[in-house]
Each structure stands twice: as structure tokens, then as C-alpha cells.
Design a protein around this motif. Structure first.
Motif, PDB file in Angstrom:
ATOM      1  N   ALA A  20       0.849  -1.199   0.051  1.00 14.62           N
ATOM      2  CA  ALA A  20      -0.129  -0.046  -0.044  1.00 14.62           C
ATOM      3  C   ALA A  20       0.951   1.366  -0.111  1.00 14.62           C
ATOM      4  O   ALA A  20       0.727   2.358  -0.652  1.00 14.62           O
ATOM      5  N   VAL A  21       2.153   1.214   0.656  1.00 13.69           N
ATOM      6  CA  VAL A  21       2.982   2.360   0.707  1.00 13.69           C
ATOM      7  C   VAL A  21       3.454   2.700  -0.549  1.00 13.69           C
ATOM      8  O   VAL A  21       3.574   3.743  -0.854  1.00 13.69           O
ATOM      9  N   GLU A  22       3.853   1.735  -1.154  1.00 15.14           N
ATOM     10  CA  GLU A  22       4.730   1.719  -2.369  1.00 15.14           C
ATOM     11  C   GLU A  22       3.585   2.294  -3.586  1.00 15.14           C
ATOM     12  O   GLU A  22       4.133   3.163  -4.151  1.00 15.14           O
ATOM     13  N   ARG A  23       2.455   1.796  -3.531  1.00 11.93           N
ATOM     14  CA  ARG A  23       1.480   2.489  -4.445  1.00 11.93           C
ATOM     15  C   ARG A  23       1.102   3.655  -4.355  1.00 11.93           C
ATOM     16  O   ARG A  23       0.902   4.637  -4.872  1.00 11.93           O
ATOM     17  N   ALA A  24       0.994   4.004  -2.977  1.00 14.41           N
ATOM     18  CA  ALA A  24       0.553   5.437  -2.397  1.00 14.41           C
ATOM     19  C   ALA A  24       1.617   6.314  -2.555  1.00 14.41           C
ATOM     20  O   ALA A  24       1.364   7.595  -3.229  1.00 14.41           O
ATOM     21  N   GLN A  25       2.983   5.828  -2.782  1.00 11.70           N
ATOM     22  CA  GLN A  25       3.962   6.755  -3.072  1.00 11.70           C
ATOM     23  C   GLN A  25       3.856   7.178  -4.763  1.00 11.70           C
ATOM     24  O   GLN A  25       4.833   8.107  -5.060  1.00 11.70           O
ATOM     25  N   ALA A  26       3.315   6.335  -5.447  1.00  9.29           N
ATOM     26  CA  ALA A  26       3.059   6.534  -6.702  1.00  9.29           C
ATOM     27  C   ALA A  26       2.002   7.059  -7.163  1.00  9.29           C
ATOM     28  O   ALA A  26       1.601   7.444  -8.539  1.00  9.29           O
ATOM     29  N   GLY A  27       1.294   7.935  -6.071  1.00  6.98           N
ATOM     30  CA  GLY A  27       0.250   8.562  -6.266  1.00  6.98           C
ATOM     31  C   GLY A  27      -1.182   7.866  -5.987  1.00  6.98           C
ATOM     32  O   GLY A  27      -2.230   8.631  -6.313  1.00  6.98           O
ATOM     33  N   ASP A  28      -1.270   6.666  -5.754  1.00  6.51           N
ATOM     34  CA  ASP A  28      -2.314   5.972  -5.555  1.00  6.51           C
ATOM     35  C   ASP A  28      -3.111   6.461  -4.265  1.00  6.51           C
ATOM     36  O   ASP A  28      -2.771   6.151  -3.020  1.00  6.51           O
ATOM     37  N   GLU A  29      -4.244   7.153  -4.230  1.00  7.94           N
ATOM     38  CA  GLU A  29      -4.760   7.491  -3.061  1.00  7.94           C
ATOM     39  C   GLU A  29      -5.617   6.416  -2.080  1.00  7.94           C
ATOM     40  O   GLU A  29      -5.490   6.504  -0.968  1.00  7.94           O
ATOM     41  N   ASP A  30      -6.172   5.304  -2.886  1.00 11.00           N
ATOM     42  CA  ASP A  30      -6.733   4.757  -2.150  1.00 11.00           C
ATOM     43  C   ASP A  30      -5.677   3.676  -1.271  1.00 11.00           C
ATOM     44  O   ASP A  30      -6.104   3.118  -0.182  1.00 11.00           O
ATOM     45  N   SER A  31      -4.738   3.702  -1.830  1.00 13.03           N
ATOM     46  CA  SER A  31      -3.565   2.749  -1.323  1.00 13.03           C
ATOM     47  C   SER A  31      -3.202   3.486  -0.074  1.00 13.03           C
ATOM     48  O   SER A  31      -2.680   3.045   1.091  1.00 13.03           O
ATOM     49  N   PHE A  32      -3.094   4.980  -0.046  1.00 10.39           N
ATOM     50  CA  PHE A  32      -2.805   5.716   1.115  1.00 10.39           C
ATOM     51  C   PHE A  32      -3.940   5.338   2.206  1.00 10.39           C
ATOM     52  O   PHE A  32      -3.451   5.341   3.399  1.00 10.39           O
ATOM     53  N   ALA A  67       2.033  12.199   5.172  1.00  8.38           N
ATOM     54  CA  ALA A  67       1.625  12.598   3.823  1.00  8.38           C
ATOM     55  C   ALA A  67       2.526  13.408   3.010  1.00  8.38           C
ATOM     56  O   ALA A  67       3.118  13.212   1.919  1.00  8.38           O
ATOM     57  N   ARG A  68       2.950  14.579   3.591  1.00 10.22           N
ATOM     58  CA  ARG A  68       3.793  15.461   3.024  1.00 10.22           C
ATOM     59  C   ARG A  68       5.134  14.625   2.686  1.00 10.22           C
ATOM     60  O   ARG A  68       6.050  15.050   1.720  1.00 10.22           O
ATOM     61  N   ASP A  69       5.707  14.020   3.529  1.00 12.68           N
ATOM     62  CA  ASP A  69       7.190  13.286   3.338  1.00 12.68           C
ATOM     63  C   ASP A  69       7.007  11.718   2.792  1.00 12.68           C
ATOM     64  O   ASP A  69       8.103  11.438   3.037  1.00 12.68           O
ATOM     65  N   LEU A  70       5.945  11.253   2.482  1.00  8.52           N
ATOM     66  CA  LEU A  70       5.656   9.993   2.061  1.00  8.52           C
ATOM     67  C   LEU A  70       6.865   9.679   0.840  1.00  8.52           C
ATOM     68  O   LEU A  70       7.464   8.438   0.864  1.00  8.52           O
ATOM     69  N   ARG A  74      11.932   5.192   2.605  1.00 10.96           N
ATOM     70  CA  ARG A  74      12.422   4.129   2.178  1.00 10.96           C
ATOM     71  C   ARG A  74      12.452   2.733   2.959  1.00 10.96           C
ATOM     72  O   ARG A  74      12.745   2.932   4.181  1.00 10.96           O
ATOM     73  N   GLY A  75      11.660   1.918   2.707  1.00  9.44           N
ATOM     74  CA  GLY A  75      11.553   0.610   3.630  1.00  9.44           C
ATOM     75  C   GLY A  75      10.324  -0.265   3.133  1.00  9.44           C
ATOM     76  O   GLY A  75       9.535   0.172   2.208  1.00  9.44           O
ATOM     77  N   ASP A  76      10.056  -1.310   4.160  1.00 13.19           N
ATOM     78  CA  ASP A  76       8.891  -1.970   3.956  1.00 13.19           C
ATOM     79  C   ASP A  76       7.671  -1.709   4.972  1.00 13.19           C
ATOM     80  O   ASP A  76       7.807  -0.544   5.725  1.00 13.19           O
ATOM     81  N   GLY A  77       6.934  -2.653   4.985  1.00 12.02           N
ATOM     82  CA  GLY A  77       5.521  -2.258   5.924  1.00 12.02           C
ATOM     83  C   GLY A  77       6.045  -1.920   7.338  1.00 12.02           C
ATOM     84  O   GLY A  77       5.497  -1.189   8.146  1.00 12.02           O
TER      85      GLY A  77
END
Length: 200
Positions: A20-32, A67-70, A74-77
Motif C-alpha cells: 500500500a505504501v509503495e502504491r501510495a508513493q506512486a500517487g494512488d490515494e486509495d492505497s494511502f 503525507a507530505r514526506d511520504l 524508504r523501507g517495507d511495511g
């Protein structure tokens, strides 16, 4: 639930969180939103242990920073869980400095009791009773023990991750958590013995 099953469940949760974090970093709001739902209950419980009734306000400030620094994370869950705890703790300490007060008594009962579980209803009821007794004591623990117990048990961090959050050595955090959990166990045992003695 046995330790092996609990460990597998935590790993699965951290794997889901990492994705979810990886996808959120790519801009996916649902994953955030998924990452938020996974992390928020434990984070809020930790903050309630530090700042009491102001936990939701402090959590909001922490999530704005998260959210600002997402993009920098760097790292895992499991790493994300620790990173968010560091941010939340800093916001809590800032809040306490502004309030010029010490951490107040813990109000984490509601947060812990609302956390999702996979046990049956009867098992959850028994666990809730034990949790309530333990929470009564957490508020009386010295601050280092309370924080260590909250990070290890409520947030679910391992020793090294909890140590990074607190800026201490892992051994010191393990010792504080061990002492805090030992006090909790003694209190529950003593309460149970008094209850048995009183029922004769």
C-alpha cells in the motif's frame, strides 16, 4: 492465538502495508487510505498513552507530515510503521512542550478494544477483559516503560524499531518493555489472587 500464527498474521499485515505504501508513493490515494487504516489504530493508541485526550489532534498533525514526506520514505511495511511512530512521537513531544505538561494518563482502552481481531466473539470478550485490566496499569508505569510497552504491544514494533523511535539502544527498550510487562503481569496475578481469595 499461538505465537507462530500471530507472527504470520503480522508479516501478512506488514506485507499488505508495504504494498500500500509503495502504491501510495506512486500517487494512488486509495492505497494511502489502506496504509492509514492499517497504521492509525496502533498509532492513535500510542499517542493516547502520551498525550491523552489530545491524541487525535496530534495524530492529525503527524499524518499531515507523513503525507507530505511520504516520497522520502524508504523501507517495507514494518519500517513504515516505525517511521510513522517516530513522526507521531515528535509531534506528541512538541505538543507536550507547548502545553508545558507531562504525559497524562492513558486513554487507549477504546482504541485497543476497537482494533480488528480474528478471534471468535467469546475469545474477544475474554481478551477485552484482560486488556482492560492491563490498561489500568499502563497509566501507572514509569514513562520509559509505558512508551516501550505501547510501541511493542500496541503499535507492534520489534525491539530495534521501538529503540529507533525512542532514540535509545534496543537493549534499553527491551528492558523497559520487559519490566513494564512484568509489572502488568504481577498486577493481573495479584488482582486474580485477591478475587479468588474474596470469593471463598
Amino acid at each position: 492465538m499461538n505465537k507462530a500464527a500471530e507472527h504470520r498474521r503480522a508479516e501478512a499485515c506488514d506485507a499488505e502495508l508495504g504494498t500500500a505504501v509503495e502504491r501510495a508513493q506512486a500517487g494512488d490515494e486509495d492505497s494511502f487510505a489502506i496504509a492509514y487504516r492499517i497504521v492509525q489504530p496502533g498509532l492513535l493508541g500510542f499517542l493516547r498513552g502520551l498525550v491523552g485526550e489530545d491524541a487525535e489532534d496530534v495524530a492529525s498533525d503527524a499524518w499531515l507530515e507523513i503525507a507530505r514526506d511520504l516520497g522520502r520514505f524508504r523501507g517495507d511495511g514494518a519500517g513504515f510503521r516505525g517511521w510513522t511512530a517516530v513522526i507521531a512521537r515528535h509531534r506528541a513531544l512538541d505538543h507536550l512542550r507547548r502545553q508545558k505538561s507531562r504525559p497524562r494518563g492513558s486513554l487507549i482502552e477504546q482504541d485497543l478494544l476497537e482494533m480488528p481481531g480474528i478471534q471468535d466473539t467469546a475469545g474477544e470478550a475474554l481478551e477485552s477483559l484482560a486488556t482492560e485490566r492491563a490498561l489500568e496499569v499502563i497509566a501507572t508505569l514509569p514513562q520509559d516503560q509505558a512508551e516501550a510497552v505501547l510501541l511493542r504491544v500496541v503499535v507492534g514494533l520489534d525491539g530495534p524499531a521501538a529503540a529507533r523511535v525512542l532514540g535509545k539502544r534496543p537493549g534499553a527498550v527491551r528492558t523497559a518493555a520487559h519490566r513494564g510487562l512484568k509489572r502488568l503481569a504481577q498486577r493481573v496475578t495479584n488482582t486474580g489472587a485477591r478475587a479468588l481469595g474474596g470469593s471463598r
